[in-house]
Design a protein around this motif. Structure first.
Motif, short mmCIF file in Angstrom:
data_model
loop_
_atom_site.label_atom_id
_atom_site.label_comp_id
_atom_site.label_asym_id
_atom_site.label_seq_id
_atom_site.Cartn_x
_atom_site.Cartn_y
_atom_site.Cartn_z
N ARG A 45 54.84 43.27 45.01
CA ARG A 45 54.51 41.69 44.99
C ARG A 45 53.71 41.34 46.43
O ARG A 45 52.99 40.72 46.42
N GLN A 46 53.83 42.10 47.34
CA GLN A 46 53.21 41.91 48.58
C GLN A 46 51.64 42.72 48.60
O GLN A 46 50.89 42.38 49.52
N ASN A 47 51.45 43.63 47.90
CA ASN A 47 50.24 44.24 47.80
C ASN A 47 49.76 44.30 46.31
O ASN A 47 49.49 45.54 45.71
N LEU A 156 50.24 22.24 26.99
CA LEU A 156 50.82 21.88 28.18
C LEU A 156 49.49 21.20 29.08
O LEU A 156 48.47 22.14 29.32
N ARG A 157 49.66 20.14 29.39
CA ARG A 157 48.58 19.65 30.29
C ARG A 157 48.70 20.23 31.72
O ARG A 157 49.69 20.00 32.60
N ILE A 158 47.87 20.94 32.06
CA ILE A 158 47.90 21.17 33.57
C ILE A 158 46.63 21.09 34.35
O ILE A 158 46.21 21.59 35.71
N GLY A 159 45.45 20.31 33.89
CA GLY A 159 44.65 20.08 34.60
C GLY A 159 43.43 21.18 34.53
O GLY A 159 43.78 22.29 33.97
N PRO A 160 42.46 21.22 35.46
CA PRO A 160 41.58 22.20 35.31
C PRO A 160 42.13 23.70 35.69
O PRO A 160 42.71 23.72 36.71
N LEU A 161 41.60 24.74 34.90
CA LEU A 161 42.14 25.94 35.35
C LEU A 161 40.75 26.81 34.88
O LEU A 161 40.56 27.18 33.87
N ILE A 162 40.22 27.66 35.94
CA ILE A 162 39.19 28.30 36.06
C ILE A 162 39.77 29.92 35.85
O ILE A 162 40.54 30.32 36.47
N LEU A 163 39.26 30.61 34.68
CA LEU A 163 39.58 31.94 34.84
C LEU A 163 38.72 32.90 35.24
O LEU A 163 37.61 33.08 34.76
N ASN A 164 38.96 33.61 36.12
CA ASN A 164 38.12 34.55 36.81
C ASN A 164 38.76 35.85 37.36
O ASN A 164 38.14 36.80 37.26
N THR A 165 40.10 35.68 37.80
CA THR A 165 40.62 36.86 38.38
C THR A 165 42.05 37.14 37.74
O THR A 165 42.67 36.38 37.17
N VAL A 166 42.32 38.40 37.43
CA VAL A 166 43.73 38.91 36.95
C VAL A 166 44.39 39.59 38.10
O VAL A 166 44.02 40.53 38.64
N GLU A 167 45.69 39.15 38.52
CA GLU A 167 46.51 39.75 39.55
C GLU A 167 47.52 40.45 39.01
O GLU A 167 48.17 39.87 37.70
N VAL A 168 47.49 41.66 39.35
CA VAL A 168 48.68 42.40 38.66
C VAL A 168 49.45 43.22 39.84
O VAL A 168 49.05 43.92 40.61
N TYR A 169 50.87 43.27 39.52
CA TYR A 169 51.87 44.18 40.10
C TYR A 169 53.14 44.17 39.32
O TYR A 169 53.17 43.66 38.11
N GLY A 170 53.98 44.99 39.93
CA GLY A 170 55.44 45.13 39.12
C GLY A 170 56.37 45.34 40.12
O GLY A 170 57.76 44.95 39.49
N LYS A 171 56.27 45.92 41.12
CA LYS A 171 57.60 46.18 41.93
C LYS A 171 57.82 45.21 42.77
O LYS A 171 57.30 44.39 43.30
N ASP A 172 59.05 44.93 42.96
CA ASP A 172 59.72 43.99 43.91
C ASP A 172 59.55 44.17 45.21
O ASP A 172 59.31 43.48 46.15
N SER A 173 59.51 45.43 45.56
CA SER A 173 59.49 46.04 46.99
C SER A 173 58.80 47.35 46.81
O SER A 173 58.87 47.87 45.86
N PRO A 174 58.04 47.99 48.09
CA PRO A 174 57.57 49.20 47.96
C PRO A 174 58.28 50.38 47.43
O PRO A 174 57.86 51.46 46.87
N ASP A 175 59.55 50.40 47.79
CA ASP A 175 60.51 51.60 47.48
C ASP A 175 61.14 51.25 46.21
O ASP A 175 62.09 52.14 45.61
N SER A 176 60.68 50.36 45.34
CA SER A 176 61.38 50.04 43.93
C SER A 176 60.77 51.18 43.22
O SER A 176 59.95 51.81 43.40
N ALA A 177 61.79 51.64 41.86
CA ALA A 177 61.41 52.62 40.94
C ALA A 177 60.02 52.37 40.31
O ALA A 177 59.62 51.01 40.32
N VAL A 178 59.38 53.34 40.01
CA VAL A 178 58.19 53.10 39.43
C VAL A 178 58.21 52.48 37.92
O VAL A 178 59.46 52.68 37.30
#
Length: 224
Positions: A45-47, A156-178
Motif C-alpha cells: 500500500r505504500q508503494n 450515488l451522487r459523488i460530484g465530478p469524477l474524472i477517470l484517468n489513473t488506475v492505482e493497484v496494490y495488494g499487500k498490506d506491508s512489504p513482507d506480506s505473502a504474495v
C-alpha cells in the motif's frame, strides 16, 4: 395499411440513425483499454503502481474490469485493491477490492472531501471469475457499480469524477505473502457526453419508437 407504413417508416428511420451513429462514434467517443500484469497485486500500500489512460474520461463513462489473476492458493487473504482516480495524488477515488478463493470477498469504497473514506459494500462470494465488474458514471455526478450479478451501488451522487489513473496494490506491508502468481487485470472504458454521442441515444430512440407504435395501435383500435 397505415400501421404497416408507420412501422416501416419507424424501422427505416431507426436504421438510418444507427448507421449514422456508428459512423460518427469513433470521432465522438473515447474507447481505451489497459492491461495490468499480476505483479501489480504484489506491491504494498505504500508503494502502489499507477497505470494511465491516454485520455481523461469526463462527465459520463463506463468501465469494465475483468479480473483474470491467478491468486496464490497458499495465501487465504490474497487480494488486489484497485483505486480509480484522476491523478496519483487525488484524494477522491473509487476503491474496489477482490480477494481470491475461498472467500471471493469484494468490497467497494468511495473517498472524497465531503464523506471522507466510506465503505458502501463488503461481502464474501461477491465477485465472480467469469463475470466482469462494471463501474458506470453518468451526468458528471452519479456512480453505479455492478459485481456482474447485480448492482451493489446504484446512482450515488459523488460530484465530478474524472477517470484517468488506475492505482493497484495488494499487500498490506512489504513482507506480506504474495497475492498473485499469474494472469492479468483488464480495464476497458468507453466515455462521452450522451448529447454529443448519437450511439448513446439509441436506447432512448428505440424506446420512443416503440412508444409511438403503441400509441398508434391504441388510436386505431379506438377507431375500429
Amino acid at each position: 395499411m397505415k400501421l404497416i407504413a408507420f412501422v416501416m417508416l419507424t424501422l427505416l428511420l431507426t436504421s438510418i440513425f444507427v448507421n449514422i451513429a456508428y459512423a460518427q462514434q469513433e470521432e465522438r467517443m473515447k474507447v481505451e483499454s489497459i492491461t495490468i500484469p499480476y505483479t501489480a497485486a504484489n506491491t504494498d500500500r505504500q508503494n502502489p503502481l499507477y497505470y494511465y489512460f491516454q485520455s481523461k474520461h469526463i462527465a459520463s463513462w463506463i468501465l469494465q474490469i475483468r479480473n483474470e489473476f491467478v491468486y496464490n492458493s497458499e495465501n487465504p487473504e490474497a487480494k488486489v485493491i484497485v483505486r480509480i482516480k484522476e491523478e496519483p495524488a487525488s484524494e477522491k477515488f473509487v476503491e474496489l477490492a477482490m480477494f481470491g478463493a475461498p472467500s471471493h470477498k469484494f468490497w467497494l469504497a468511495v473517498a472524497n472531501e465531503e464523506i471522507g473514506y466510506a465503505t458502501f459494500y463488503e461481502n464474501d462470494k461477491s465477485w465472480f471469475e467469469d463475470k466482469p465488474l462494471m463501474v458506470s458514471y453518468i451526468q458528471n455526478d452519479r456512480l453505479s457499480v455492478s459485481n456482474g450479478q447485480r448492482n451493489v451501488l446504484d446512482r450515488l451522487r459523488i460530484g465530478p469524477l474524472i477517470l484517468n489513473t488506475v492505482e493497484v496494490y495488494g499487500k498490506d506491508s512489504p513482507d506480506s505473502a504474495v497475492n498473485t502468481v499469474g494472469g492479468e487485470l483488464v480495464f476497458d472504458v468507453i466515455s462521452g457526453n450522451p448529447m454529443d454521442n448519437p450511439i448513446m441515444l439509441i436506447p432512448a430512440i428505440l424506446a420512443a419508437a416503440a412508444g409511438g407504435t403503441v400509441l398508434v395501435l391504441i388510436k386505431l383500435k379506438k377507431r375500429t
